[in-house]
Every structure is written in C-alpha cells, then in structure tokens.
Design a protein around this motif. Structure first.
Motif, PDB file in Angstrom:
ATOM      1  N   ASP A  39       0.832  -1.210   0.000  1.00 49.23           N
ATOM      2  CA  ASP A  39       0.000   0.000   0.000  1.00 49.23           C
ATOM      3  C   ASP A  39       0.868   1.263   0.000  1.00 49.23           C
ATOM      4  O   ASP A  39       0.571   2.233  -0.700  1.00 49.23           O
ATOM      5  CB  ASP A  39      -0.931   0.027   1.206  1.00 49.23           C
ATOM      6  CG  ASP A  39      -2.020  -1.035   1.137  1.00 49.23           C
ATOM      7  OD1 ASP A  39      -2.373  -1.467   0.011  1.00 49.23           O
ATOM      8  OD2 ASP A  39      -2.519  -1.439   2.214  1.00 49.23           O
ATOM      9  N   LYS A  40       1.956   1.238   0.772  1.00 49.96           N
ATOM     10  CA  LYS A  40       2.864   2.393   0.803  1.00 49.96           C
ATOM     11  C   LYS A  40       3.610   2.528  -0.525  1.00 49.96           C
ATOM     12  O   LYS A  40       3.866   3.635  -0.991  1.00 49.96           O
ATOM     13  CB  LYS A  40       3.835   2.272   1.976  1.00 49.96           C
ATOM     14  CG  LYS A  40       3.144   2.471   3.306  1.00 49.96           C
ATOM     15  CD  LYS A  40       4.104   2.359   4.462  1.00 49.96           C
ATOM     16  CE  LYS A  40       3.349   2.549   5.770  1.00 49.96           C
ATOM     17  NZ  LYS A  40       4.225   2.441   6.932  1.00 49.96           N
ATOM     18  N   VAL A  41       3.950   1.409  -1.136  1.00 53.79           N
ATOM     19  CA  VAL A  41       4.598   1.447  -2.454  1.00 53.79           C
ATOM     20  C   VAL A  41       3.659   2.091  -3.470  1.00 53.79           C
ATOM     21  O   VAL A  41       4.066   2.965  -4.244  1.00 53.79           O
ATOM     22  CB  VAL A  41       5.030   0.034  -2.911  1.00 53.79           C
ATOM     23  CG1 VAL A  41       5.424   0.029  -4.379  1.00 53.79           C
ATOM     24  CG2 VAL A  41       6.178  -0.474  -2.053  1.00 53.79           C
ATOM     25  N   ALA A  42       2.408   1.711  -3.451  1.00 53.55           N
ATOM     26  CA  ALA A  42       1.424   2.280  -4.379  1.00 53.55           C
ATOM     27  C   ALA A  42       1.283   3.782  -4.162  1.00 53.55           C
ATOM     28  O   ALA A  42       1.252   4.558  -5.131  1.00 53.55           O
ATOM     29  CB  ALA A  42       0.076   1.585  -4.210  1.00 53.55           C
ATOM     30  N   LYS A  43       1.227   4.210  -2.902  1.00 59.78           N
ATOM     31  CA  LYS A  43       1.117   5.644  -2.596  1.00 59.78           C
ATOM     32  C   LYS A  43       2.363   6.391  -3.053  1.00 59.78           C
ATOM     33  O   LYS A  43       2.268   7.463  -3.643  1.00 59.78           O
ATOM     34  CB  LYS A  43       0.872   5.858  -1.112  1.00 59.78           C
ATOM     35  CG  LYS A  43       0.742   7.333  -0.737  1.00 59.78           C
ATOM     36  CD  LYS A  43       0.141   7.518   0.603  1.00 59.78           C
ATOM     37  CE  LYS A  43       0.044   8.953   1.058  1.00 59.78           C
ATOM     38  NZ  LYS A  43      -0.243   9.951   0.080  1.00 59.78           N
ATOM     39  N   ALA A  44       3.539   5.818  -2.796  1.00 63.90           N
ATOM     40  CA  ALA A  44       4.787   6.462  -3.208  1.00 63.90           C
ATOM     41  C   ALA A  44       4.848   6.593  -4.726  1.00 63.90           C
ATOM     42  O   ALA A  44       5.230   7.646  -5.256  1.00 63.90           O
ATOM     43  CB  ALA A  44       5.982   5.682  -2.687  1.00 63.90           C
ATOM     44  N   LYS A  45       4.456   5.550  -5.441  1.00 57.74           N
ATOM     45  CA  LYS A  45       4.474   5.601  -6.904  1.00 57.74           C
ATOM     46  C   LYS A  45       3.529   6.677  -7.429  1.00 57.74           C
ATOM     47  O   LYS A  45       3.790   7.302  -8.444  1.00 57.74           O
ATOM     48  CB  LYS A  45       4.111   4.243  -7.498  1.00 57.74           C
ATOM     49  CG  LYS A  45       5.228   3.239  -7.406  1.00 57.74           C
ATOM     50  CD  LYS A  45       4.854   1.930  -8.082  1.00 57.74           C
ATOM     51  CE  LYS A  45       6.031   0.967  -8.081  1.00 57.74           C
ATOM     52  NZ  LYS A  45       5.734  -0.272  -8.802  1.00 57.74           N
ATOM     53  N   GLU A  46       2.458   6.884  -6.718  1.00 59.45           N
ATOM     54  CA  GLU A  46       1.474   7.893  -7.105  1.00 59.45           C
ATOM     55  C   GLU A  46       1.951   9.312  -6.796  1.00 59.45           C
ATOM     56  O   GLU A  46       1.746  10.225  -7.587  1.00 59.45           O
ATOM     57  CB  GLU A  46       0.172   7.602  -6.346  1.00 59.45           C
ATOM     58  CG  GLU A  46      -1.002   8.447  -6.720  1.00 59.45           C
ATOM     59  CD  GLU A  46      -2.235   8.002  -5.955  1.00 59.45           C
ATOM     60  OE1 GLU A  46      -2.791   8.834  -5.210  1.00 59.45           O
ATOM     61  OE2 GLU A  46      -2.630   6.826  -6.085  1.00 59.45           O
ATOM     62  N   ASP A  47       2.601   9.484  -5.635  1.00 61.96           N
ATOM     63  CA  ASP A  47       2.920  10.820  -5.134  1.00 61.96           C
ATOM     64  C   ASP A  47       4.315  11.344  -5.474  1.00 61.96           C
ATOM     65  O   ASP A  47       4.519  12.555  -5.533  1.00 61.96           O
ATOM     66  CB  ASP A  47       2.767  10.863  -3.605  1.00 61.96           C
ATOM     67  CG  ASP A  47       1.342  10.655  -3.149  1.00 61.96           C
ATOM     68  OD1 ASP A  47       0.422  10.743  -3.990  1.00 61.96           O
ATOM     69  OD2 ASP A  47       1.144  10.382  -1.953  1.00 61.96           O
ATOM     70  N   LEU A  48       5.276  10.450  -5.653  1.00 63.81           N
ATOM     71  CA  LEU A  48       6.664  10.889  -5.830  1.00 63.81           C
ATOM     72  C   LEU A  48       6.962  11.268  -7.277  1.00 63.81           C
ATOM     73  O   LEU A  48       6.283  10.799  -8.198  1.00 63.81           O
ATOM     74  CB  LEU A  48       7.621   9.783  -5.385  1.00 63.81           C
ATOM     75  CG  LEU A  48       7.654   9.481  -3.895  1.00 63.81           C
ATOM     76  CD1 LEU A  48       8.557   8.286  -3.618  1.00 63.81           C
ATOM     77  CD2 LEU A  48       8.092  10.687  -3.098  1.00 63.81           C
ATOM     78  N   PRO A  49       7.997  12.085  -7.478  1.00 63.79           N
ATOM     79  CA  PRO A  49       8.432  12.377  -8.849  1.00 63.79           C
ATOM     80  C   PRO A  49       8.755  11.080  -9.589  1.00 63.79           C
ATOM     81  O   PRO A  49       9.258  10.126  -9.000  1.00 63.79           O
ATOM     82  CB  PRO A  49       9.701  13.218  -8.643  1.00 63.79           C
ATOM     83  CG  PRO A  49       9.550  13.822  -7.293  1.00 63.79           C
ATOM     84  CD  PRO A  49       8.812  12.802  -6.476  1.00 63.79           C
ATOM     85  N   ARG A  50       8.469  11.040 -10.852  1.00 63.79           N
ATOM     86  CA  ARG A  50       8.653   9.828 -11.669  1.00 63.79           C
ATOM     87  C   ARG A  50      10.109   9.377 -11.745  1.00 63.79           C
ATOM     88  O   ARG A  50      10.373   8.213 -12.047  1.00 63.79           O
ATOM     89  CB  ARG A  50       8.112  10.055 -13.084  1.00 63.79           C
ATOM     90  CG  ARG A  50       6.635  10.325 -13.129  1.00 63.79           C
ATOM     91  CD  ARG A  50       5.854   9.060 -12.810  1.00 63.79           C
ATOM     92  NE  ARG A  50       4.432   9.372 -12.714  1.00 63.79           N
ATOM     93  CZ  ARG A  50       3.660   8.991 -11.721  1.00 63.79           C
ATOM     94  NH1 ARG A  50       4.156   8.293 -10.735  1.00 63.79           N
ATOM     95  NH2 ARG A  50       2.386   9.301 -11.702  1.00 63.79           N
ATOM     96  N   ASN A  51      11.047  10.276 -11.481  1.00 62.91           N
ATOM     97  CA  ASN A  51      12.471   9.916 -11.533  1.00 62.91           C
ATOM     98  C   ASN A  51      12.924   9.106 -10.325  1.00 62.91           C
ATOM     99  O   ASN A  51      14.050   8.605 -10.304  1.00 62.91           O
ATOM    100  CB  ASN A  51      13.343  11.161 -11.669  1.00 62.91           C
ATOM    101  CG  ASN A  51      13.193  11.810 -13.022  1.00 62.91           C
ATOM    102  OD1 ASN A  51      12.726  11.197 -13.972  1.00 62.91           O
ATOM    103  ND2 ASN A  51      13.582  13.055 -13.118  1.00 62.91           N
ATOM    104  N   ILE A  52      12.074   8.989  -9.310  1.00 67.40           N
ATOM    105  CA  ILE A  52      12.396   8.150  -8.155  1.00 67.40           C
ATOM    106  C   ILE A  52      11.895   6.742  -8.461  1.00 67.40           C
ATOM    107  O   ILE A  52      10.721   6.527  -8.738  1.00 67.40           O
ATOM    108  CB  ILE A  52      11.760   8.692  -6.858  1.00 67.40           C
ATOM    109  CG1 ILE A  52      12.355  10.071  -6.526  1.00 67.40           C
ATOM    110  CG2 ILE A  52      11.977   7.710  -5.708  1.00 67.40           C
ATOM    111  CD1 ILE A  52      11.745  10.725  -5.294  1.00 67.40           C
ATOM    112  N   ASP A  53      12.811   5.793  -8.416  1.00 62.52           N
ATOM    113  CA  ASP A  53      12.501   4.384  -8.701  1.00 62.52           C
ATOM    114  C   ASP A  53      11.940   3.749  -7.427  1.00 62.52           C
ATOM    115  O   ASP A  53      12.670   3.550  -6.459  1.00 62.52           O
ATOM    116  CB  ASP A  53      13.786   3.681  -9.152  1.00 62.52           C
ATOM    117  CG  ASP A  53      13.590   2.217  -9.487  1.00 62.52           C
ATOM    118  OD1 ASP A  53      12.440   1.743  -9.522  1.00 62.52           O
ATOM    119  OD2 ASP A  53      14.613   1.545  -9.723  1.00 62.52           O
ATOM    120  N   VAL A  54      10.652   3.458  -7.426  1.00 62.36           N
ATOM    121  CA  VAL A  54       9.994   2.886  -6.250  1.00 62.36           C
ATOM    122  C   VAL A  54       9.762   1.403  -6.489  1.00 62.36           C
ATOM    123  O   VAL A  54       9.178   1.015  -7.496  1.00 62.36           O
ATOM    124  CB  VAL A  54       8.651   3.599  -5.976  1.00 62.36           C
ATOM    125  CG1 VAL A  54       7.978   3.006  -4.740  1.00 62.36           C
ATOM    126  CG2 VAL A  54       8.847   5.101  -5.812  1.00 62.36           C
TER     127      VAL A  54
END
Length: 116
Positions: A47-62
């Motif tokens: 769930d946190k991975v999904a939120k991070a992928k949604e909220d973080l800049p696309r250049n951050i590899d989650v």
C-alpha cells in the motif's frame, strides 16, 4: 538542522545513487531527490509502495522489497539509507538485513537518524 542537511554536511548527494530502505510512502526519498540524489525507494508494504508511486516524482525508482532481500545488484548504489526504518526491522532478521544492506552500496551505509 534537518536530516538531509546533516547528511549533506558529511556526504555529497548530488548525482549519487541512494537506496532508501524502508522508504514508506517516500517522504525521505523526496528529500534525497531534492538534494540531487538518484533515488531508489524500497518498501515492504504494498500500500505504501502504491502511494509512493502515485505521489513521488517519476524519476524516483519505487520498488517493493525487504531489507533482507533487496531487489538490487551488488554495488549498484553509492549509499544505503535506513532513516526512520531501522527500528522496524525485527531483531531476529537484523543480521540478515544488515548483511544484505551492506552488499548493495559501493561507498557507505547509514543506519538510523542519528548514526552519523
């Protein structure tokens, strides 16, 4: 002084590859990225991975993953960071986790918010 300011006082972040182990929803990953690091955020909670992928800049590899089994090649990062996550690693797997975490960075490994 923020954690990032302290880290920048002892380590150049601009352009280096940093893995944020136990990244949660990516607050610290965002700070590392803003400081110029190339960031890979690793989190065990989907769930946190999904939120991070949604909220973080696309250049951050989650990525989803655990401290004891990082989805990264040996030596692929310059620095491993466990800010705000070290206390979440169960005692019975800490040895395995630290062995794994030390495999990934080519330079340094940080553990915890005041371990400098």
């Amino acid at each position: 002084m923020t954690h990032i300011d302290h880290l920048k006082s002892i380590c150049e972040l601009e352009g280096i590859q940093v893995v944020d182990v136990g990244a949660g929803d990516g607050v610290y990953s965002r700070d590392l990225y803003a400081a110029g690091a190339k960031v890979t955020a690793i989190e065990i909670d989907s769930d946190k991975v999904a939120k991070a992928k949604e909220d973080l800049p696309r250049n951050i590899d989650v990525r989803i993953g655990a401290a004891g089994d990082l989805p990264l090649d040996s030596g692929s990062q310059d620095l491993a960071s466990l800010f705000f996550s070290l206390h979440h690693i169960p005692v019975e797997v800490q040895h395995t986790a630290f062995t794994e975490i030390s495999r990934v960075p080519g330079k340094d490994c940080l553990a915890g918010p005041r371990s400098f």
